[in-house]
Write an enzyme that holds these catalytic residues in place. Structure first.
Site, mmCIF file in Angstrom:
data_model
loop_
_atom_site.group_PDB
_atom_site.id
_atom_site.type_symbol
_atom_site.label_atom_id
_atom_site.label_comp_id
_atom_site.label_asym_id
_atom_site.label_seq_id
_atom_site.Cartn_x
_atom_site.Cartn_y
_atom_site.Cartn_z
ATOM 1 N N THR A 181 -6.644 21.937 -26.420
ATOM 2 C CA THR A 181 -6.809 22.872 -25.310
ATOM 3 C C THR A 181 -5.485 23.525 -24.982
ATOM 4 O O THR A 181 -4.412 22.974 -25.251
ATOM 5 C CB THR A 181 -7.359 22.144 -24.065
ATOM 6 O OG1 THR A 181 -7.596 23.107 -23.032
ATOM 7 C CG2 THR A 181 -6.365 21.120 -23.535
ATOM 8 N N LYS A 204 -4.128 22.234 -20.481
ATOM 9 C CA LYS A 204 -3.553 21.016 -19.914
ATOM 10 C C LYS A 204 -2.043 20.987 -20.181
ATOM 11 O O LYS A 204 -1.276 21.524 -19.414
ATOM 12 C CB LYS A 204 -4.285 19.793 -20.465
ATOM 13 C CG LYS A 204 -5.737 19.758 -20.000
ATOM 14 C CD LYS A 204 -6.481 18.564 -20.521
ATOM 15 C CE LYS A 204 -7.869 18.443 -19.900
ATOM 16 N NZ LYS A 204 -8.772 19.562 -20.176
#
Length: 423
Positions: free
Chosen positions: A244, A247
């Site tokens: 991702t 984060k």
């Protein structure tokens, strides 16, 4: 049919089970993270955020903000549509190259979120593999479970991190059948880590394809921030590395990396990619800037690990029931959904500390907890303030402190604090 009553009853059921989610209206303050402004009925109030997934605070890094604003000023705010219709904006191409390089893979593919990347990639890969059997870790994220179900292929769930069980299932499936092993590196609710090398060994032994979710590890682990696979020297042994941008890298979006043929197949067949508007240039440029910075800088990772270790030690020394974790995740057991919500309400309203309650179905019933995520910006004073606030909450609600807490335990924990601080 009373349609309104159906929806009202559904929400009422969640409230009765103490699983109804309440979202706090929070305004992050660039340059002052983890401080934020809580907008409430009584007026705005400054608070400290202790549960952000912006683990390294890269969402406020000056280079990242400048990259985003420059791209928006020069290319506009939006992407203009899907990549098939509007083409691919240049910063997105550069971002995918950065991701492929980060993980030592031939190609990368960016999606609008980590949830979408897991659902789209897992379901597409499994559908393309003939007579595929998916072997899924029992604690996989909801997005991975969604991908498994969406594939429509046969699946078996192996007990969490249980290599013997995984091998039993692989052996029963036989070497000739297509097999897709899907698992995570860091499991974000417990903070434990998968035995990646041994899973790769089993995949080699039984001719299986491997797919790992590194969303809670990218940016934070490895010499260049590529995750646990990089840290453990096994990136080349995993077929698909998913991650991702929201984060450790502090932006938004999800992605997969792997061989060109695999990435091209997902790009060409996955509805979740084909029919979704692309990430806009600003987000892509910001994510690429964050990745480039963390490839070169280990300062953030070192500070992050230091403060996470200190938080665990300080909270444990106070007798709080800190659950075992070998990563940056600091889970504190409550064990009751109603009290978990009450604990977070008191923390926010009385102490100005924001932590979301983690209840079922995110975690099993009876293991409700506070999931605390220290960052490099949570200094020692903030950790001490958090400890005092949690002790007050535990005493106010009559929650259980850690079993066997004693003066000896205090001494041991104080030594951990000293060690974590570099003493």
């Amino acid at each position: 049919m009373n349609y309104d009553a159906v929806f009202e009853n559904a929400v009422d059921a969640l409230q009765a089970e103490k699983r109804y989610r309440v979202f706090a209206e929070i305004e992050r303050i660039a340059g002052a993270f983890p401080k934020a402004v809580w907008h409430r009925e009584g007026g705005p109030r400054e608070i400290t955020v202790w549960c952000s997934n912006d683990y390294l605070g890269m969402g406020q890094h000056p280079d990242v903000i400048e990259a985003m604003t420059h791209a928006a000023r020069t290319m506009g705010a939006g992407a203009g549509g899907t990549r098939n219709i509007s083409g691919t904006n240049h910063p997105l191409v550069e971002l995918e190259r950065e991701l492929a390089d980060l993980h030592g893979k031939e190609a990368g593919l960016v999606f609008t979120s980590g949830y979408v990347s897991n659902e789209a990639a897992i379901s597409t890969i499994a559908k393309l593999l003939p007579n595929c059997l998916i072997l899924s870790d029992a604690l996989n994220h909801a997005s991975m479970i969604h991908g498994v179900r969406s594939s429509g292929v046969a699946k078996q769930v192996w007990r969490h991190n249980d290599l013997d069980h995984l091998e039993e299932l692989l052996k029963a499936a036989g070497k000739d059948r297509a097999k897709l092993i899907v698992f995570e590196s860091v499991y974000s609710m417990d903070g434990d880590v998968a035995p990646i090398e041994k899973i790769a060994d089993l995949a080699d032994k039984y001719n299986a394809f491997t797919y790992i979710d590194e969303v809670h590890a990218v940016g934070m682990y490895g010499a260049h921030g590529a995750g646990i696979c990089e840290r453990d020297g096994v990136m080349d042994r995993i077929d698909v590395i998913e991650g991702t941008l929201a984060k450790g890298f502090g932006i938004m979006g999800g992605y997969i990396t792997g061989k060109k043929s695999l990435v091209d197949a997902v790009r060409s067949y996955a509805p979740g990619f084909i029919f979704t508007t692309a990430l806009p240039p600003g987000l892509c440029a910001a994510a690429a800037a964050s990745i480039r910075h963390l490839k070169q800088s280990s300062v953030e990772r070192e500070a992050h690990q230091r403060q996470a270790a200190r938080a665990k030690a300080v909270l444990s020394a106070a007798g709080l029931p800190v659950m075992p974790s070998v990563t940056h995740i600091v889970p504190v057991l409550v064990g009751n959904p109603d009290l978990c919500k009450k604990a977070t309400d008191i923390l926010l309203e009385k102490h100005g500390i924001y932590i979301q309650p983690i209840n079922y179905p995110t975690v099993p019933r009876g293991t409700e907890r506070l999931r605390i995520t220290p960052t490099p910006f949570h200094n020692d004073a903030l950790i001490d303030t958090l400890k005092d606030a949690l002790v007050d909450v535990w005493q106010t609600l009559g929650l259980s402190f850690a079993e066997g807490h004693s003066a000896n335990a205090d001494a041991s924990a104080r030594q951990q604090i000293f060690t974590a601080a570099g003493g």
